[in-house]
Design a protein around this motif. Structure first.
Motif, PDB file in Angstrom:
ATOM      1  N   ARG A   9       0.922  -1.042   0.382  1.00  0.00           N
ATOM      2  CA  ARG A   9      -0.094  -0.207  -0.483  1.00  0.00           C
ATOM      3  C   ARG A   9       0.825   1.495  -0.122  1.00  0.00           C
ATOM      4  NH1 ARG A   9      -5.091  -1.315   4.421  1.00  0.00           N
ATOM      5  NH2 ARG A   9      -5.986  -3.674   3.329  1.00  0.00           N
ATOM      6  N   THR A  10       1.799   0.746   0.547  1.00  0.00           N
ATOM      7  CA  THR A  10       2.860   2.247   0.728  1.00  0.00           C
ATOM      8  C   THR A  10       3.349   2.478  -0.357  1.00  0.00           C
ATOM      9  OG1 THR A  10       3.741   1.726   2.925  1.00  0.00           O
ATOM     10  CG2 THR A  10       4.640   2.586   1.879  1.00  0.00           C
ATOM     11  N   LEU A  11       4.271   1.458  -1.322  1.00  0.00           N
ATOM     12  CA  LEU A  11       4.212   1.955  -2.915  1.00  0.00           C
ATOM     13  C   LEU A  11       3.301   2.315  -4.037  1.00  0.00           C
ATOM     14  CD1 LEU A  11       6.266   1.676  -4.938  1.00  0.00           C
ATOM     15  CD2 LEU A  11       6.166  -0.301  -5.315  1.00  0.00           C
ATOM     16  N   LEU A  12       2.051   2.041  -3.847  1.00  0.00           N
ATOM     17  CA  LEU A  12       0.800   2.515  -4.674  1.00  0.00           C
ATOM     18  C   LEU A  12       0.361   3.817  -4.336  1.00  0.00           C
ATOM     19  CD1 LEU A  12      -1.342  -0.297  -4.286  1.00  0.00           C
ATOM     20  CD2 LEU A  12      -0.121   0.246  -6.021  1.00  0.00           C
ATOM     21  N   ALA A  13       0.740   4.232  -2.788  1.00  0.00           N
ATOM     22  CA  ALA A  13       0.719   5.649  -2.613  1.00  0.00           C
ATOM     23  C   ALA A  13       1.517   6.319  -3.039  1.00  0.00           C
ATOM     24  CB  ALA A  13       0.626   6.207  -0.502  1.00  0.00           C
ATOM     25  N   VAL A  14       2.899   6.040  -2.985  1.00  0.00           N
ATOM     26  CA  VAL A  14       3.997   6.969  -3.770  1.00  0.00           C
ATOM     27  C   VAL A  14       3.261   7.275  -5.105  1.00  0.00           C
ATOM     28  CG1 VAL A  14       6.245   6.480  -4.328  1.00  0.00           C
ATOM     29  CG2 VAL A  14       5.603   6.221  -1.669  1.00  0.00           C
ATOM     30  N   ALA A  15       3.110   5.369  -6.181  1.00  0.00           N
ATOM     31  CA  ALA A  15       2.501   6.149  -7.428  1.00  0.00           C
ATOM     32  C   ALA A  15       1.393   6.722  -7.663  1.00  0.00           C
ATOM     33  CB  ALA A  15       2.454   4.770  -7.677  1.00  0.00           C
ATOM     34  N   GLY A  16       0.656   6.685  -6.553  1.00  0.00           N
ATOM     35  CA  GLY A  16      -0.380   7.380  -6.995  1.00  0.00           C
ATOM     36  C   GLY A  16      -0.143   8.928  -6.905  1.00  0.00           C
ATOM     37  N   GLY A  17       1.181   9.428  -5.588  1.00  0.00           N
ATOM     38  CA  GLY A  17       0.553  11.437  -5.064  1.00  0.00           C
ATOM     39  C   GLY A  17       1.890  11.393  -6.074  1.00  0.00           C
ATOM     40  N   TRP A  18       2.818  10.263  -7.700  1.00  0.00           N
ATOM     41  CA  TRP A  18       3.304  10.738  -8.792  1.00  0.00           C
ATOM     42  C   TRP A  18       2.713  11.180  -9.563  1.00  0.00           C
ATOM     43  CZ3 TRP A  18       4.695   8.375 -13.297  1.00  0.00           C
ATOM     44  CH2 TRP A  18       6.306   7.905 -14.037  1.00  0.00           C
ATOM     45  N   SER A  19       1.403  10.195  -9.494  1.00  0.00           N
ATOM     46  CA  SER A  19       1.072  10.252 -10.978  1.00  0.00           C
ATOM     47  C   SER A  19      -0.102  11.824 -11.047  1.00  0.00           C
ATOM     48  CB  SER A  19      -0.547   9.229 -10.705  1.00  0.00           C
ATOM     49  OG  SER A  19       0.192   7.910 -11.139  1.00  0.00           O
ATOM     50  N   VAL A  20       0.030  12.027  -9.587  1.00  0.00           N
ATOM     51  CA  VAL A  20      -0.800  13.767  -9.392  1.00  0.00           C
ATOM     52  C   VAL A  20      -0.010  14.662  -9.549  1.00  0.00           C
ATOM     53  CG1 VAL A  20      -2.186  14.973  -6.989  1.00  0.00           C
ATOM     54  CG2 VAL A  20      -2.817  12.460  -7.894  1.00  0.00           C
ATOM     55  N   LEU A  21       0.883  14.199  -9.314  1.00  0.00           N
ATOM     56  CA  LEU A  21       2.744  15.824  -9.596  1.00  0.00           C
ATOM     57  C   LEU A  21       2.606  15.470 -10.856  1.00  0.00           C
ATOM     58  CD1 LEU A  21       4.664  16.930  -8.467  1.00  0.00           C
ATOM     59  CD2 LEU A  21       5.838  15.536  -8.104  1.00  0.00           C
ATOM     60  N   GLY A  22       2.654  14.097 -11.276  1.00  0.00           N
ATOM     61  CA  GLY A  22       2.910  14.730 -13.306  1.00  0.00           C
ATOM     62  C   GLY A  22       1.021  15.315 -13.548  1.00  0.00           C
ATOM     63  N   LEU A  23      -0.014  14.715 -13.115  1.00  0.00           N
ATOM     64  CA  LEU A  23      -1.374  15.875 -14.198  1.00  0.00           C
ATOM     65  C   LEU A  23      -0.854  17.188 -13.497  1.00  0.00           C
ATOM     66  CD1 LEU A  23      -3.821  15.375 -14.990  1.00  0.00           C
ATOM     67  CD2 LEU A  23      -4.505  15.701 -12.719  1.00  0.00           C
ATOM     68  N   ALA A  24      -0.197  17.806 -12.012  1.00  0.00           N
ATOM     69  CA  ALA A  24       0.199  19.156 -12.374  1.00  0.00           C
ATOM     70  C   ALA A  24       0.667  19.111 -13.387  1.00  0.00           C
ATOM     71  CB  ALA A  24      -0.130  19.074 -11.027  1.00  0.00           C
ATOM     72  N   ALA A  25       2.470  18.673 -13.361  1.00  0.00           N
ATOM     73  CA  ALA A  25       3.055  19.095 -13.941  1.00  0.00           C
ATOM     74  C   ALA A  25       2.687  18.846 -16.081  1.00  0.00           C
ATOM     75  CB  ALA A  25       4.224  17.789 -14.568  1.00  0.00           C
ATOM     76  N   SER A  26       1.776  18.420 -16.601  1.00  0.00           N
ATOM     77  CA  SER A  26       1.267  18.123 -17.376  1.00  0.00           C
ATOM     78  C   SER A  26       0.727  19.825 -18.167  1.00  0.00           C
ATOM     79  CB  SER A  26       0.225  17.214 -17.788  1.00  0.00           C
ATOM     80  OG  SER A  26      -0.753  17.690 -16.857  1.00  0.00           O
ATOM     81  N   HIS A  27       0.068  20.840 -16.717  1.00  0.00           N
ATOM     82  CA  HIS A  27      -0.233  22.288 -16.573  1.00  0.00           C
ATOM     83  C   HIS A  27       1.016  22.915 -16.402  1.00  0.00           C
ATOM     84  CE1 HIS A  27      -3.929  19.290 -16.482  1.00  0.00           C
ATOM     85  NE2 HIS A  27      -4.951  20.481 -17.181  1.00  0.00           N
ATOM     86  N   VAL A  28       1.907  22.791 -15.409  1.00  0.00           N
ATOM     87  CA  VAL A  28       3.111  23.850 -15.195  1.00  0.00           C
ATOM     88  C   VAL A  28       3.972  23.207 -15.826  1.00  0.00           C
ATOM     89  CG1 VAL A  28       3.765  24.579 -13.532  1.00  0.00           C
ATOM     90  CG2 VAL A  28       1.669  24.328 -13.369  1.00  0.00           C
ATOM     91  N   ASP A  29       4.951  23.719 -16.764  1.00  0.00           N
ATOM     92  CA  ASP A  29       5.887  23.190 -17.247  1.00  0.00           C
ATOM     93  C   ASP A  29       7.410  23.087 -16.267  1.00  0.00           C
ATOM     94  OD1 ASP A  29       4.805  22.652 -19.719  1.00  0.00           O
ATOM     95  OD2 ASP A  29       5.584  24.514 -20.381  1.00  0.00           O
TER      96      ASP A  29
END
Length: 438
Positions: A9-29
């Protein structure tokens, strides 16, 4: 042996956070380098953590449990997990017990320091007789950084035997062996001073039969002396137990065969207490033969031979069973046939009883479905209920006619529901012992 590596679950949570950051990075270079760097760092750490956890931990698992269990009762199982490695181990424990058994107390989470151990106790309830086995325990071990978990199977398998619950079977039988008290459900008809084996001489008491007076001893002592007898010992009680398809019938959760087996063990216990030898032969499926033997050894051997017996889909051959039994029994015995009679059986069963009765004292116990008695006594207030009642009455009439055609005397035949079989056989055995018919 290890299973597939899975993320925690810890790794899945890290992956989830990284995905959210990627979503933000798609809008903020400006966040793109941070997202890429975080991903590479997380991947590197996850790879290192997976590499470290690739080997099974240095754990030793010991399982403590009884080798013999009674069916239908809760029993304890203890697992000891010894950490013989150099690092702390965090894990979830599951045991590989028989899948159909009821269980309480698992799974269990442990965190074991190096050189220490954890003891886990849980409960199981076996649902059927026979041999059973446990496989190696399942340990879901978390990696040092808690990013991964891997299932390891560690420990030796265990084998046990599940026997009928003797403590529940013998309540009224223990009372039956006490000549001062009747058994629960088994009325003992005592006749003071009567029996078949001479025991001792004693002074005459009011109520003694005149036939029991020893006139020679009376003349020598100049006062009335009575012969006292005891029930004859050193006889044989042999069960002929049907393991055919009809014994697969059930009343509630218990098969007719299990009811029959309980009755065999109950009467077997009483018979060996009375000094008789106890034996058994099964027919209708697998043939098992247990030669009559006296004492507790005879009962133990009987129990060990039939604890795992199960009914089959085969039809019983009564005449063949009678022939086989006659070939094995040289001494006169009290033979108890336990089966589930049908109207088509009358000729075969009558021939079998006649064949065995030429040498042995034979009684037949036929198990009647309990549901039939319930259907006959139930109020009829609907058309389907009337049909069910008519069919039940017709079936029971056919059954009574089949029993009549057997031509067996009433005292040699028991037609009874399975739950009443034990008490009925105990009563009949005690009557026969006291009458000296053997």
């Amino acid at each position: 042996m290890a299973d597939v590596l899975t993320p925690s679950r810890t790794l899945l949570a890290v992956a989830g956070g990284w995905s959210v950051l990627g979503l933000a990075a798609s809008h903020v270079d400006a966040l793109l380098p941070l997202w890429q760097g975080a991903g590479l760092a997380a991947l590197a750490v996850a790879c290192v953590d997976a590499w470290i956890s690739r080997k099974a931990p240095l754990l030793r698992v010991e399982r403590e449990l009884a080798g013999v269990w009674p069916v239908g009762t809760w029993n304890k199982v203890t697992l000891k997990l010894h950490n013989e490695g150099a690092r702390r181990v965090a894990l979830d424990l599951y045991d590989d017990y028989p899948a159909t058994w009821a269980m309480e107390g698992l799974s269990h989470r442990s965190d074991i320091a190096p050189g220490m151990y954890a003891a886990v106790t849980y409960s199981l309830c076996a649902d059927r007789r026979g041999p059973a086995s446990f496989g190696p325990a399942h340990l879901r071990v978390r990696s040092p950084l808690r990013l991964w978990q891997r299932v390891h199977r560690i420990g030796a398998p265990s084998a046990i035997k599940v026997f009928p619950d003797f403590s529940k079977l013998l309540g009224h039988t223990l009372s039956a062996t006490d000549r001062r008290a009747p058994a629960a459900g088994a009325i003992r008809k005592r006749r003071r001073g009567e029996g078949t084996d001479f025991r001792q001489l004693r002074e005459y008491r009011d109520g003694d039969s005149m036939r029991s007076i020893d006139w020679k001893a009376t003349a020598r002592r100049q006062k009335p002396i009575t012969r006292e007898y005891q029930e004859e010992r050193d006889q044989q009680v042999v069960f002929l137990l049907d393991t055919g398809r009809r014994m697969l019938a059930r009343d509630d959760t218990t098969t007719h065969f299990d009811h029959a087996l309980n009755a065999v063990l109950t009467l077997g216990f009483l018979a060996q207490k009375q000094g008789d030898a106890v034996g058994l032969m099964t027919f209708g499926g697998e043939t098992r033969w247990v030669a009559p033997l006296k004492g507790r050894n005879g009962l133990d051997r009987l129990l060990g031979a039939v604890y795992d017996a199960q009914p089959s889909e085969m039809a019983p051959d009564y005449l063949q069973a009678a022939t086989n039994l006659l070939n094995r029994l040289s001494k006169r015995a009290f033979v108890v046939i336990i089966t589930n009679l049908r109207d088509e059986d009358d000729t075969a069963l009558r021939s079998a009883c006649e064949l065995m009765s030429s040498k042995h004292l034979v009684i037949c116990a036929s198990l009647r479905e309990k549901v039939m008695d319930g259907a006959r006594s139930k109020a009829v207030d609907t058309f389907p209920g009337a049909l069910r009642y008519s069919a039940t009455v017709h079936y029971l009439q056919q059954r009574r006619e089949a029993i009549r055609r057997l031509g067996i005397r009433a005292e040699r035949l028991i037609d009874i529901t399975p739950d009443q079989l034990s008490a009925a056989l105990v009563n009949r055995y005690l009557d026969i012992k006291e009458s000296g018919q053997l």
